[in-house]
Design a protein around this motif. Structure first.
Motif, mmCIF file in Angstrom:
data_model
loop_
_atom_site.group_PDB
_atom_site.id
_atom_site.type_symbol
_atom_site.label_atom_id
_atom_site.label_comp_id
_atom_site.label_asym_id
_atom_site.label_seq_id
_atom_site.Cartn_x
_atom_site.Cartn_y
_atom_site.Cartn_z
ATOM 1 N N MET A 84 57.735 5.993 -24.536
ATOM 2 C CA MET A 84 57.351 4.893 -25.430
ATOM 3 C C MET A 84 56.209 4.084 -24.822
ATOM 4 N N ALA A 85 56.287 3.822 -23.512
ATOM 5 C CA ALA A 85 55.205 3.074 -22.861
ATOM 6 C C ALA A 85 53.894 3.848 -22.944
ATOM 7 N N GLN A 86 53.969 5.166 -22.805
ATOM 8 C CA GLN A 86 52.744 5.962 -22.876
ATOM 9 C C GLN A 86 52.182 5.960 -24.298
ATOM 10 N N ARG A 87 53.061 5.947 -25.297
ATOM 11 C CA ARG A 87 52.587 5.812 -26.682
ATOM 12 C C ARG A 87 51.912 4.460 -26.877
ATOM 13 N N GLY A 88 52.452 3.432 -26.221
ATOM 14 C CA GLY A 88 51.815 2.117 -26.274
ATOM 15 C C GLY A 88 50.420 2.152 -25.675
ATOM 16 N N ALA A 89 50.264 2.907 -24.577
ATOM 17 C CA ALA A 89 48.947 3.039 -23.947
ATOM 18 C C ALA A 89 47.973 3.769 -24.866
ATOM 19 N N ILE A 90 48.470 4.758 -25.599
ATOM 20 C CA ILE A 90 47.619 5.467 -26.556
ATOM 21 C C ILE A 90 47.196 4.531 -27.683
ATOM 22 N N ALA A 91 48.135 3.704 -28.163
ATOM 23 C CA ALA A 91 47.796 2.721 -29.196
ATOM 24 C C ALA A 91 46.714 1.771 -28.698
ATOM 25 N N ARG A 92 46.832 1.330 -27.452
ATOM 26 C CA ARG A 92 45.822 0.438 -26.873
ATOM 27 C C ARG A 92 44.468 1.147 -26.776
ATOM 28 N N GLY A 93 44.483 2.412 -26.374
ATOM 29 C CA GLY A 93 43.234 3.150 -26.252
ATOM 30 C C GLY A 93 42.540 3.370 -27.582
ATOM 31 N N LEU A 94 43.318 3.491 -28.658
ATOM 32 C CA LEU A 94 42.747 3.764 -29.977
ATOM 33 C C LEU A 94 42.427 2.503 -30.768
ATOM 34 N N PHE A 135 45.507 6.752 -19.083
ATOM 35 C CA PHE A 135 45.762 7.326 -17.764
ATOM 36 C C PHE A 135 47.168 7.912 -17.674
ATOM 37 N N GLN A 136 47.456 8.575 -16.555
ATOM 38 C CA GLN A 136 48.791 9.115 -16.311
ATOM 39 C C GLN A 136 49.827 8.000 -16.262
ATOM 40 N N ASP A 137 49.482 6.893 -15.617
ATOM 41 C CA ASP A 137 50.322 5.700 -15.599
ATOM 42 C C ASP A 137 49.899 4.848 -16.796
ATOM 43 N N HIS A 138 50.858 4.398 -17.595
ATOM 44 C CA HIS A 138 50.507 3.685 -18.831
ATOM 45 C C HIS A 138 49.712 2.400 -18.593
ATOM 46 N N ARG A 139 49.895 1.768 -17.435
ATOM 47 C CA ARG A 139 49.130 0.571 -17.042
ATOM 48 C C ARG A 139 49.257 -0.583 -18.032
ATOM 49 N N LEU A 140 50.391 -0.670 -18.716
ATOM 50 C CA LEU A 140 50.661 -1.855 -19.525
ATOM 51 C C LEU A 140 50.996 -3.010 -18.587
ATOM 52 N N LEU A 141 50.496 -4.189 -18.885
ATOM 53 C CA LEU A 141 50.759 -5.346 -18.029
ATOM 54 C C LEU A 141 52.201 -5.807 -18.237
ATOM 55 N N PRO A 142 52.984 -5.894 -17.155
ATOM 56 C CA PRO A 142 54.425 -6.122 -17.291
ATOM 57 C C PRO A 142 54.794 -7.481 -17.859
ATOM 58 N N TRP A 143 53.906 -8.478 -17.752
ATOM 59 C CA TRP A 143 54.233 -9.823 -18.240
ATOM 60 C C TRP A 143 53.823 -10.040 -19.702
ATOM 61 N N LEU A 144 53.272 -8.989 -20.321
ATOM 62 C CA LEU A 144 52.875 -9.076 -21.728
ATOM 63 C C LEU A 144 53.739 -8.152 -22.579
ATOM 64 N N THR A 145 53.955 -8.545 -23.823
ATOM 65 C CA THR A 145 54.690 -7.680 -24.744
ATOM 66 C C THR A 145 53.816 -6.496 -25.147
ATOM 67 N N LEU A 146 54.424 -5.536 -25.831
ATOM 68 C CA LEU A 146 53.672 -4.385 -26.313
ATOM 69 C C LEU A 146 52.515 -4.845 -27.209
ATOM 70 N N GLU A 147 52.805 -5.731 -28.125
ATOM 71 C CA GLU A 147 51.784 -6.233 -29.041
ATOM 72 C C GLU A 147 50.643 -6.915 -28.275
ATOM 73 N N ASP A 183 43.433 11.186 -19.246
ATOM 74 C CA ASP A 183 43.468 11.639 -17.857
ATOM 75 C C ASP A 183 44.907 11.893 -17.434
ATOM 76 N N GLU A 184 45.370 13.126 -17.619
ATOM 77 C CA GLU A 184 46.757 13.509 -17.314
ATOM 78 C C GLU A 184 47.757 12.529 -17.932
ATOM 79 N N PRO A 185 47.647 12.189 -19.215
ATOM 80 C CA PRO A 185 48.483 11.125 -19.776
ATOM 81 C C PRO A 185 49.961 11.459 -19.870
ATOM 82 N N LEU A 186 50.308 12.749 -19.799
ATOM 83 C CA LEU A 186 51.709 13.144 -19.925
ATOM 84 C C LEU A 186 52.274 13.687 -18.622
ATOM 85 N N GLY A 187 51.472 13.617 -17.548
ATOM 86 C CA GLY A 187 51.843 14.260 -16.292
ATOM 87 C C GLY A 187 53.064 13.691 -15.614
ATOM 88 N N ALA A 188 53.398 12.413 -15.855
ATOM 89 C CA ALA A 188 54.521 11.783 -15.162
ATOM 90 C C ALA A 188 55.820 11.818 -15.972
#
Length: 256
Positions: A142-152, A85-97, A162-167
Motif C-alpha cells: 500500500m505504501a508503494q502504491r502511495g509512492a506511485i500516486a505521488r509520482g504520477l 524508488f525501491q523504498d517508498h520514501r513517504l514522510l512518516p509524519w505526514l498522512t498519505l494525502e 527504480d526497482e519499485p517492487l524489489g523490497a
C-alpha cells in the motif's frame, strides 16, 4: 511534431572520478523511448542502470552526449519527470494525502485543483479511504502504491521506476505488477523500469533493454511481442527469457 513523452538518449557517456582518476561508468548509450511506451532496463549490479535514471531526472548534468525529452535537451530537474524508488520514501509524519500533495507543492495549480488531483491519484492506485492514514499504518504494498500516486500526481511525461517492487514479498510483488499495468494503461504515461527481475521486465514491458558492465553499455534489446495478459509459463515467454539471459551472459542459447 514530437509527441509528449518521447525520450532520446544519444551517445551518452559518463565518468566518475575515483582516487583522482576517471572511471567510465557509461559508454555510448543510445536509446529511443516512444511516447506511452513501457520499457525495462535489466543488467548486473554496477552496470549503470540507476545512473541512467539520474541523468534522465536531471540530477547529474556532468556527462557527454544528449538526453532529449520531446526534442528538448534535459537541463536540471523538472515536474515533467517523476520517479518511484525501491523504498517508498513517504514522510512518516505526514498522512498519505499530505505525502501525495507534496508532489504538487510547486505546481502552478489552484488549491482546489491540487486537491482534486490528489484525490484522483489516490483513487487511481486503489487507496480510497486511506487518505488520513500515516505510512506506518500501511502495508508495504500500500505504501508503494502511495509512492506511485505521488509520482504520477504531477502528470509527468515520463515516470521512472527504480526497482519499485524489489523490497516486497513475492505475492505482493505479483499483485503490484498487475497494478502497474493497470495504472500505465489508465494514465498513458511513458514508463522506464529498472529491475533485476527478468520475469518482471518481460511481464510488464513493450521492450527489454539489456545492459552489461565494464563500462556500462547497452548490449541488446528484446521486443516483447506477446498478447496480454502474459502467461509466464508459456513457451513463448520462456523463449524471450532465454534471449534476455543470453544477452546478459547468464545463459547460452541452444543451437539446433
Amino acid at each position: 511534431m514530437t509527441q509528449r513523452g518521447s525520450l532520446d538518449i544519444r551517445k551518452v557517456s559518463k565518468n566518475y572520478e575515483v582516487d583522482g582518476r576517471p572511471l567510465k561508468v557509461l559508454s555510448d548509450i543510445n536509446l529511443h523511448v516512444g511516447p506511452g511506451e513501457f520499457i525495462s532496463i535489466v543488467g548486473p549490479s554496477g552496470c549503470g542502470k540507476s545512473t541512467i535514471l539520474r541523468l534522465i531526472l536531471g540530477l547529474d548534468t556532468g556527462y557527454e552526449g544528449d538526453i532529449l525529452l520531446d526534442g528538448t535537451r534535459i537541463a536540471g530537474t523538472s515536474l515533467d519527470r517523476g520517479i518511484v524508488f525501491q523504498d517508498h520514501r513517504l514522510l512518516p509524519w505526514l498522512t498519505l494525502e499530505q505525502n501525495v500533495s507534496l508532489a504538487l507543492e510547486n505546481a502552478p495549480l489552484p488549491a482546489a485543483e491540487k486537491r482534486r488531483t490528489v484525490a484522483q491519484h489516490i483513487a487511481l492506485v486503489g487507496l480510497q479511504g486511506f487518505e488520513t492514514v500515516f505510512p506506518h499504518q500501511l502495508s508495504g504494498g500500500m505504501a508503494q502504491r502511495g509512492a506511485i500516486a505521488r509520482g504520477l500526481a504531477v502528470r509527468p511525461r515520463i515516470l521512472l521506476l527504480d526497482e519499485p517492487l524489489g523490497a516486497l514479498d513475492a505475492l505482493t510483488r505479483l499483485r503490484l505488477q498487475e497494478e502497474l499495468l493497470r495504472i500505465w494503461k489508465a494514465e498513458g504515461v511513458t514508463m522506464i523500469l529498472v529491475t533485476h527481475d527478468v520475469d518482471e521486465a518481460l511481464y510488464l514491458s513493450d521492450r527489454v533493454v539489456v545492459m552489461n558492465s565494464g563500462p556500462g553499455r547497452i548490449v541488446g534489446e528484446v521486443a516483447v511481442d506477446l498478447p496480454t495478459p502474459r502467461v509466464r509459463t508459456s513457451p513463448a515467454f520462456a523463449s524471450l527469457k532465454q534471449r534476455v539471459l543470453s544477452l546478459m551472459g547468464e545463459y547460452e542459447l541452444e543451437v539446433a
